[in-house]
Structures are given as structure tokens and as C-alpha cells.
Scaffold this active site. Structure first.
Site, short mmCIF file in Angstrom:
data_model
loop_
_atom_site.label_atom_id
_atom_site.label_comp_id
_atom_site.label_asym_id
_atom_site.label_seq_id
_atom_site.Cartn_x
_atom_site.Cartn_y
_atom_site.Cartn_z
N TYR B 57 -2.45 -3.05 5.28
CA TYR B 57 -3.21 -2.74 4.05
C TYR B 57 -4.08 -3.90 3.60
O TYR B 57 -5.00 -3.73 2.81
CB TYR B 57 -2.25 -2.35 2.91
CG TYR B 57 -1.42 -3.52 2.39
CD1 TYR B 57 -0.28 -3.94 3.07
CD2 TYR B 57 -1.78 -4.22 1.24
CE1 TYR B 57 0.46 -5.02 2.61
CE2 TYR B 57 -1.04 -5.30 0.77
CZ TYR B 57 0.08 -5.69 1.47
OH TYR B 57 0.80 -6.76 1.02
N MET B 66 -7.30 -9.72 3.40
CA MET B 66 -7.09 -10.29 2.07
C MET B 66 -5.58 -10.25 1.77
O MET B 66 -5.09 -9.32 1.12
CB MET B 66 -7.86 -9.48 1.02
CG MET B 66 -7.76 -10.05 -0.38
SD MET B 66 -8.79 -9.12 -1.56
CE MET B 66 -7.87 -7.58 -1.67
N PRO B 67 -4.83 -11.25 2.29
CA PRO B 67 -3.38 -11.22 2.07
C PRO B 67 -3.05 -11.34 0.58
O PRO B 67 -3.51 -12.26 -0.09
CB PRO B 67 -2.88 -12.45 2.85
CG PRO B 67 -3.98 -12.77 3.83
CD PRO B 67 -5.24 -12.37 3.13
N HIS B 68 -2.28 -10.38 0.10
CA HIS B 68 -1.86 -10.37 -1.31
C HIS B 68 -0.69 -9.42 -1.44
O HIS B 68 -0.51 -8.52 -0.61
CB HIS B 68 -3.00 -9.88 -2.20
CG HIS B 68 -3.38 -8.45 -1.93
ND1 HIS B 68 -4.10 -8.08 -0.82
CD2 HIS B 68 -3.07 -7.31 -2.57
CE1 HIS B 68 -4.23 -6.77 -0.82
NE2 HIS B 68 -3.62 -6.26 -1.87
N ALA B 69 0.11 -9.63 -2.48
CA ALA B 69 1.18 -8.69 -2.80
C ALA B 69 1.11 -8.45 -4.30
O ALA B 69 0.17 -8.91 -4.97
CB ALA B 69 2.53 -9.26 -2.38
#
Lengths: 86, 152
Positions: B57, B66-69
Site C-alpha cells: 500500500y 511512501m512508507p508510513h503507518a
């Protein structure tokens, strides 16, 4: 061309994962599909363009579908948005 | 502070990082956020776990992730980071692989996250000329100069 206003109800809005899924659904249709939010327009088949709009929960967006399968596209995408979770 | 101002003032950049796999890239590059106290280490392991569960995702455009959590998954402050990879990695997203640019994002508030941070990163990603320059850059300072020179 057909258009409809839709409320974004899922808690994270058109954030990356739901937005990516929605863009994938939009790409299944031949029609041009545009999302309008706060007066700005974006091609719903481009994730980057959609993310630029910054759409959150409880925002109203307008979907515009224009092309040979516009009716099916609008109905499908509306249902998809209403069923979004997360 | 906006995305670009943060990157410039914090020098939150790694250029030509070496990583063999996408997991290694996400975890290693994400130290930019952990070292500055913006994210707990589990923020990064949560990103990897969610990519394995839900698919990649975080891949948002050809060559770009776009690494994010979520805020509750280990965010501590508003932070960003830019990492270019020496060798591209595969995330399993045929439309966008291989990935060479990682743009990290961490935000403690969901609304800021979506309306401010993500849209600022998307703005940058929508500028193909700037992305091409970033991908060709050979040092962190060159990346910062490119961001300083970009018209808003």
C-alpha cells in the site's frame, strides 16, 4: 456526463490504502473519471493526483464520469466508496 | 513545519542507500525517523507487517514508495525522510516496480497526516522533473539543494 456528490465516511479518508484501491477500481472503466474537492479537480485514475487533494473523513466529494460506461462507473465507484472501511 | 522545510532543516536524507530487499530498505531507511525521536522502532516493523498482510500500500507511483503507518502504530512526532536506493528493490507492485525512492512520513494526528503531510508529498511526486533530479542525485546535500531550488 453523470455526476454525484458522495460523503467520505471511512475514518482514514482517501488515505493511501483506500485511495489506491479506489484508483484501481476507477482504472477498470473506459470513461474519464474526475473527483472534485474544495474546487480542485483530480483524475481519479492517478493516485498521486488524488492524494494531492487531501480528502478526509466527513468530506463531501463530487464524482464526474464521462464516457461510454459512465453510468456503470458512477454506480460502481459510489458503492465502492460507501463500502470502504479503515 | 512543512515537508520540504523539515527535510532541509533536519537533513533527513540518505542518498544511495544499499539494501537487498524492500523490507531491508524500509527498516534501514526508517532509522531517519527513529533517530530523531519521531517514531518508535515498531512504527517501521508495523509498515513491513501491513505490506505483507495487505499488499504494498505504500507504493504510490512508478519508482516511489511512501512508507508510513497510522499515528497509533508508533508515531511520536511529525517527521519526514527521503531515501534514495543505490539499487532499486521490488515491492511486488507490477505497475510501479522497481522502487528507488522512499519518502517517509510519520504524524501523530490523523488529520494532519492526510490533509497536510500526504498532500505535500504527493505534490512533490507530481513534479516529474524534480523526481528525476532526486533519483540522479549523488549525495544527500545535492538532494537538499534540489528541494531548496524547487518552486513551490
Amino acid at each position: 456526463m453523470v455526476a454525484e456528490k458522495i460523503l467520505i465516511h471511512n475514518p482514514t479518508g482517501l488515505h493511501t490504502r483506500p485511495a489506491k484501491n479506489l484508483v484501481g477500481e476507477a482504472k477498470k472503466f473506459e470513461s474519464d473519471i474526475t473527483v472534485i474537492f474544495k474546487g480542485k479537480r483530480a483524475n481519479l485514475k492517478s493516485l498521486i493526483k488524488v492524494l494531492k487533494l487531501g480528502i478526509s473523513q466527513n468530506n463531501f466529494i463530487e464524482l464526474l464520469c464521462d464516457g461510454p460506461d459512465e453510468q456503470e462507473a458512477l454506480a460502481h465507484l459510489k458503492n465502492f466508496i460507501l463500502a470502504m472501511e479503515g | 513545519m512543512g515537508f520540504k522545510d523539515y527535510i532541509i532543516s533536519e537533513s533527513a536524507v540518505i542518498c544511495n542507500m544499499e539494501a537487498q530487499t524492500w523490507e531491508e530498505a524500509v527498516l534501514q531507511g526508517g532509522q531517519l525517523l527513529v533517530d530523531k525521536g519521531k517514531a518508535k522502532p515498531e512504527y517501521l516493523t508495523n509498515i513491513v507487517k501491513k505490506c505483507k498482510e495487505n499488499g504494498p500500500y505504500i507504493v504510490i507511483a512508478p519508482g516511489i514508495a511512501m512508507p508510513h503507518a497510522r499515528p497509533e502504530e508508533g508515531a511520536m512526532g511529525l517527521g519526514y525522510g527521503i531515501v534514495t536506493l543505490k539499487n532499486p528493490v521490488l515491492f511486488g507492485d507490477p505497475d510501479n516496480d522497481p522502487i528507488k525512492l522512499l519518502i517517509y512520513l510519520v504524524a501523530p494526528d490523523a488529520k494532519d497526516h492526510n490533509e497536510v503531510a500526504v498532500s505535500q508529498i504527493a505534490d512533490l511526486c507530481d513534479n516529474e522533473d524534480t523526481i528525476q533530479l532526486l533519483l540522479k542525485a549523488e549525495s544527500a546535500s545535492e538532494i537538499i539543494q534540489i528541494l531548496k531550488g524547487e518552486d513551490r
